[in-house]
Scaffold this motif. Structure first.
Motif, PDB file in Angstrom:
ATOM      1  N   VAL A   1      40.776 -10.948 -36.581  1.00 42.82           N
ATOM      2  CA  VAL A   1      39.641 -10.871 -37.505  1.00 42.82           C
ATOM      3  C   VAL A   1      39.018  -9.480 -37.504  1.00 42.82           C
ATOM      4  CG1 VAL A   1      37.316 -11.735 -37.972  1.00 42.82           C
ATOM      5  CG2 VAL A   1      39.142 -13.341 -37.375  1.00 42.82           C
ATOM      6  N   ASP A   2      38.833  -8.907 -36.327  1.00 43.60           N
ATOM      7  CA  ASP A   2      38.188  -7.596 -36.237  1.00 43.60           C
ATOM      8  C   ASP A   2      39.055  -6.469 -36.801  1.00 43.60           C
ATOM      9  OD1 ASP A   2      35.784  -8.416 -35.208  1.00 43.60           O
ATOM     10  OD2 ASP A   2      36.334  -8.079 -33.110  1.00 43.60           O
ATOM     11  N   SER A   3      40.330  -6.756 -37.024  1.00 35.89           N
ATOM     12  CA  SER A   3      41.210  -5.741 -37.601  1.00 35.89           C
ATOM     13  C   SER A   3      41.024  -5.594 -39.103  1.00 35.89           C
ATOM     14  CB  SER A   3      42.676  -6.077 -37.309  1.00 35.89           C
ATOM     15  OG  SER A   3      43.084  -7.238 -38.040  1.00 35.89           O
ATOM     16  N   GLU A   4      40.294  -6.549 -39.712  1.00 38.87           N
ATOM     17  CA  GLU A   4      40.066  -6.530 -41.153  1.00 38.87           C
ATOM     18  C   GLU A   4      38.778  -5.774 -41.488  1.00 38.87           C
ATOM     19  OE1 GLU A   4      42.332  -8.055 -43.565  1.00 38.87           O
ATOM     20  OE2 GLU A   4      43.372  -7.673 -41.663  1.00 38.87           O
ATOM     21  N   PRO A   5      38.807  -4.907 -42.489  1.00 42.67           N
ATOM     22  CA  PRO A   5      37.618  -4.113 -42.812  1.00 42.67           C
ATOM     23  C   PRO A   5      36.452  -4.919 -43.365  1.00 42.67           C
ATOM     24  CG  PRO A   5      39.324  -3.805 -44.472  1.00 42.67           C
ATOM     25  CD  PRO A   5      39.951  -4.568 -43.348  1.00 42.67           C
ATOM     26  N   ASP A   6      36.724  -6.122 -43.891  1.00 41.02           N
ATOM     27  CA  ASP A   6      35.649  -6.919 -44.495  1.00 41.02           C
ATOM     28  C   ASP A   6      35.203  -8.077 -43.613  1.00 41.02           C
ATOM     29  OD1 ASP A   6      38.093  -8.223 -44.785  1.00 41.02           O
ATOM     30  OD2 ASP A   6      37.528  -9.179 -46.677  1.00 41.02           O
ATOM     31  N   MET A   7      35.584  -8.062 -42.321  1.00 37.42           N
ATOM     32  CA  MET A   7      35.218  -9.138 -41.406  1.00 37.42           C
ATOM     33  C   MET A   7      34.818  -8.588 -40.050  1.00 37.42           C
ATOM     34  SD  MET A   7      38.354 -11.835 -41.938  1.00 37.42           S
ATOM     35  CE  MET A   7      39.028 -12.202 -43.564  1.00 37.42           C
ATOM     36  N   GLU A   8      34.017  -9.375 -39.332  1.00 35.06           N
ATOM     37  CA  GLU A   8      33.718  -9.055 -37.938  1.00 35.06           C
ATOM     38  C   GLU A   8      33.404 -10.329 -37.178  1.00 35.06           C
ATOM     39  OE1 GLU A   8      30.131  -7.020 -36.879  1.00 35.06           O
ATOM     40  OE2 GLU A   8      29.068  -7.689 -38.678  1.00 35.06           O
ATOM     41  N   VAL A   9      33.837 -10.396 -35.931  1.00 38.30           N
ATOM     42  CA  VAL A   9      33.513 -11.529 -35.080  1.00 38.30           C
ATOM     43  C   VAL A   9      32.140 -11.274 -34.469  1.00 38.30           C
ATOM     44  CG1 VAL A   9      34.112 -12.790 -32.977  1.00 38.30           C
ATOM     45  CG2 VAL A   9      35.915 -12.059 -34.551  1.00 38.30           C
ATOM     46  N   VAL A  10      31.215 -12.201 -34.679  1.00 38.56           N
ATOM     47  CA  VAL A  10      29.848 -12.012 -34.192  1.00 38.56           C
ATOM     48  C   VAL A  10      29.551 -12.855 -32.967  1.00 38.56           C
ATOM     49  CG1 VAL A  10      28.959 -11.347 -36.444  1.00 38.56           C
ATOM     50  CG2 VAL A  10      28.968 -13.764 -35.789  1.00 38.56           C
ATOM     51  N   GLY A  11      30.530 -13.671 -32.547  1.00 41.01           N
ATOM     52  CA  GLY A  11      30.308 -14.464 -31.355  1.00 41.01           C
ATOM     53  C   GLY A  11      31.466 -15.384 -31.047  1.00 41.01           C
ATOM     54  N   GLU A  12      31.522 -15.846 -29.795  1.00 38.24           N
ATOM     55  CA  GLU A  12      32.543 -16.788 -29.351  1.00 38.24           C
ATOM     56  C   GLU A  12      31.875 -17.933 -28.611  1.00 38.24           C
ATOM     57  OE1 GLU A  12      35.756 -15.122 -27.117  1.00 38.24           O
ATOM     58  OE2 GLU A  12      35.795 -13.263 -28.291  1.00 38.24           O
ATOM     59  N   ALA A  13      32.342 -19.156 -28.872  1.00 38.91           N
ATOM     60  CA  ALA A  13      31.798 -20.342 -28.211  1.00 38.91           C
ATOM     61  C   ALA A  13      32.936 -21.157 -27.622  1.00 38.91           C
ATOM     62  CB  ALA A  13      31.009 -21.187 -29.211  1.00 38.91           C
ATOM     63  N   SER A  14      32.680 -21.747 -26.457  1.00 40.18           N
ATOM     64  CA  SER A  14      33.706 -22.552 -25.790  1.00 40.18           C
ATOM     65  C   SER A  14      33.463 -24.048 -25.943  1.00 40.18           C
ATOM     66  CB  SER A  14      33.774 -22.196 -24.304  1.00 40.18           C
ATOM     67  OG  SER A  14      32.515 -22.410 -23.680  1.00 40.18           O
ATOM     68  N   ASP A  15      32.339 -24.413 -26.569  1.00 42.39           N
ATOM     69  CA  ASP A  15      32.076 -25.828 -26.867  1.00 42.39           C
ATOM     70  C   ASP A  15      31.195 -25.920 -28.100  1.00 42.39           C
ATOM     71  OD1 ASP A  15      29.180 -25.923 -26.129  1.00 42.39           O
ATOM     72  OD2 ASP A  15      29.947 -25.534 -24.124  1.00 42.39           O
ATOM     73  N   GLY A  16      31.033 -27.143 -28.607  1.00 42.81           N
ATOM     74  CA  GLY A  16      30.317 -27.334 -29.852  1.00 42.81           C
ATOM     75  C   GLY A  16      28.844 -26.974 -29.802  1.00 42.81           C
ATOM     76  N   ALA A  17      28.177 -27.310 -28.696  1.00 41.97           N
ATOM     77  CA  ALA A  17      26.753 -27.010 -28.584  1.00 41.97           C
ATOM     78  C   ALA A  17      26.515 -25.501 -28.638  1.00 41.97           C
ATOM     79  CB  ALA A  17      26.196 -27.587 -27.281  1.00 41.97           C
ATOM     80  N   GLU A  18      27.370 -24.758 -27.955  1.00 40.30           N
ATOM     81  CA  GLU A  18      27.248 -23.303 -27.972  1.00 40.30           C
ATOM     82  C   GLU A  18      27.551 -22.763 -29.365  1.00 40.30           C
ATOM     83  OE1 GLU A  18      28.665 -19.483 -25.242  1.00 40.30           O
ATOM     84  OE2 GLU A  18      29.996 -21.234 -25.414  1.00 40.30           O
ATOM     85  N   ALA A  19      28.493 -23.392 -30.047  1.00 41.89           N
ATOM     86  CA  ALA A  19      28.842 -22.960 -31.403  1.00 41.89           C
ATOM     87  C   ALA A  19      27.654 -23.104 -32.344  1.00 41.89           C
ATOM     88  CB  ALA A  19      30.025 -23.775 -31.924  1.00 41.89           C
ATOM     89  N   VAL A  20      26.938 -24.217 -32.245  1.00 44.72           N
ATOM     90  CA  VAL A  20      25.768 -24.433 -33.097  1.00 44.72           C
ATOM     91  C   VAL A  20      24.688 -23.408 -32.783  1.00 44.72           C
ATOM     92  CG1 VAL A  20      23.932 -26.046 -33.721  1.00 44.72           C
ATOM     93  CG2 VAL A  20      26.255 -26.898 -33.355  1.00 44.72           C
ATOM     94  N   ARG A  21      24.443 -23.190 -31.502  1.00 40.36           N
ATOM     95  CA  ARG A  21      23.407 -22.229 -31.103  1.00 40.36           C
ATOM     96  C   ARG A  21      23.736 -20.826 -31.574  1.00 40.36           C
ATOM     97  NH1 ARG A  21      23.080 -18.773 -26.958  1.00 40.36           N
ATOM     98  NH2 ARG A  21      24.894 -19.676 -25.889  1.00 40.36           N
ATOM     99  N   LEU A  22      24.990 -20.400 -31.367  1.00 45.68           N
ATOM    100  CA  LEU A  22      25.372 -19.045 -31.757  1.00 45.68           C
ATOM    101  C   LEU A  22      25.427 -18.885 -33.281  1.00 45.68           C
ATOM    102  CD1 LEU A  22      28.124 -18.158 -29.126  1.00 45.68           C
ATOM    103  CD2 LEU A  22      25.757 -17.360 -29.228  1.00 45.68           C
ATOM    104  N   THR A  23      25.761 -19.955 -33.985  1.00 49.81           N
ATOM    105  CA  THR A  23      25.763 -19.889 -35.452  1.00 49.81           C
ATOM    106  C   THR A  23      24.379 -19.513 -35.954  1.00 49.81           C
ATOM    107  OG1 THR A  23      27.549 -21.515 -35.659  1.00 49.81           O
ATOM    108  CG2 THR A  23      26.142 -21.197 -37.579  1.00 49.81           C
ATOM    109  N   ARG A  24      23.372 -20.105 -35.341  1.00 44.93           N
ATOM    110  CA  ARG A  24      21.994 -19.785 -35.717  1.00 44.93           C
ATOM    111  C   ARG A  24      21.619 -18.368 -35.288  1.00 44.93           C
ATOM    112  NH1 ARG A  24      20.748 -25.138 -33.366  1.00 44.93           N
ATOM    113  NH2 ARG A  24      20.576 -26.675 -35.057  1.00 44.93           N
ATOM    114  N   GLU A  25      21.907 -18.038 -34.034  1.00 44.30           N
ATOM    115  CA  GLU A  25      21.450 -16.765 -33.472  1.00 44.30           C
ATOM    116  C   GLU A  25      22.157 -15.560 -34.089  1.00 44.30           C
ATOM    117  OE1 GLU A  25      21.979 -16.928 -29.276  1.00 44.30           O
ATOM    118  OE2 GLU A  25      20.424 -18.462 -28.957  1.00 44.30           O
TER     119      GLU A  25
END
Length: 225
Positions: free
Chosen positions: A22-46
């Motif tokens: 993803v980070d190799s693409e000029p129009d995309m960037e990874v803004v976070g990584e989550a190892s479970d669903g609860a963390e995914a929801v929290r990081l999606t917001r943050e």
């Protein structure tokens, strides 16, 4: 505009591979990584993610529950969830579509397919190709648990115009706006207008949920495989 992508998978090696891609693409960037669903929801917001690549099977809060949480949060209405899965868990995929996911992709897909999926989801479209995927959705909607169906959906179909119903049937068949325009002999812009109106009347988040509603309401019947 850069597409902000969140990776949710309990396997660190897979997350690392997705990040590099993803980070190799000029129009995309990874803004976070989550190892479970609860963390995914929290990081999606943050992290103000635009697209979440969500694994289904994770410890604790799984991808299905996390998708429901994201879809139910009005402050995250712009977020699109793409489920990353294998064909062995298609029943969960359908449940995720009902919960608000914009589509799903097999983990064995080519890198180009994954990148295209992110762009499609970010653009507000549903990831419902290839044709085999549409068949799987139809089959599991017909055979799976329907306890969470909305009984008012069939009644809400009455609010659609004849043309909106025709367009909805074509959307449920997995056709693009251009393909529908050619079939119905109208302009793609006209098709887009009908799709948007149908989504508003049926309370659908995107095209993926329009497909689910079309099957659950009985407007479209699954074909025998």
């Amino acid at each position: 505009m850069t597409i902000r992508v969140l990776l949710a998978d309990d396997q660190a090696l897979l997350r690392s591979a997705f990040r590099v891609l993803v980070d190799s693409e000029p129009d995309m960037e990874v803004v976070g990584e989550a190892s479970d669903g609860a963390e995914a929801v929290r990081l999606t917001r943050e992290r103000r993610a635009d697209v979440v690549l969500m694994d289904i099977r994770m410890p604790g809060t799984d991808g299905l529950a996390a998708t429901r949480m994201i879809s139910a949060d009005s402050s995250l209405a712009h977020v699109r969830v793409v489920i990353l899965t294998t064909f062995e868990v298609d029943d969960y995929v359908v449940r995720s579509l009902r919960a608000g996911a914009s589509g799903f992709l097999g983990k064995g897909s080519e890198p180009e397919e994954l990148l295209a999926a992110i762009r499609v989801a970010a653009g507000g479209e549903a990831l419902l190709s290839p044709a085999a995927t549409k068949g799987l959705i139809a089959r599991f909607l017909a055979q799976g648990d329907t306890a969470d169906d909305d009984p008012a959906r069939a009644q809400r179909l009455a609010a659609l115009t004849v043309r909106e119903r025709e367009v909805l049937v074509q959307v449920a068949g997995g056709h693009s706006n251009d393909e529908i325009a050619e079939r119905l002999e109208v302009s793609p812009l006209t098709v887009k207008t009908h799709v948007n109106r149908a989504m508003a009347k049926l309370g659908a988040r995107d095209r993926a949920q329009l497909v689910v509603i079309a099957y659950e309401s009985g407007l479209v019947r699954p074909r025998a495989e």
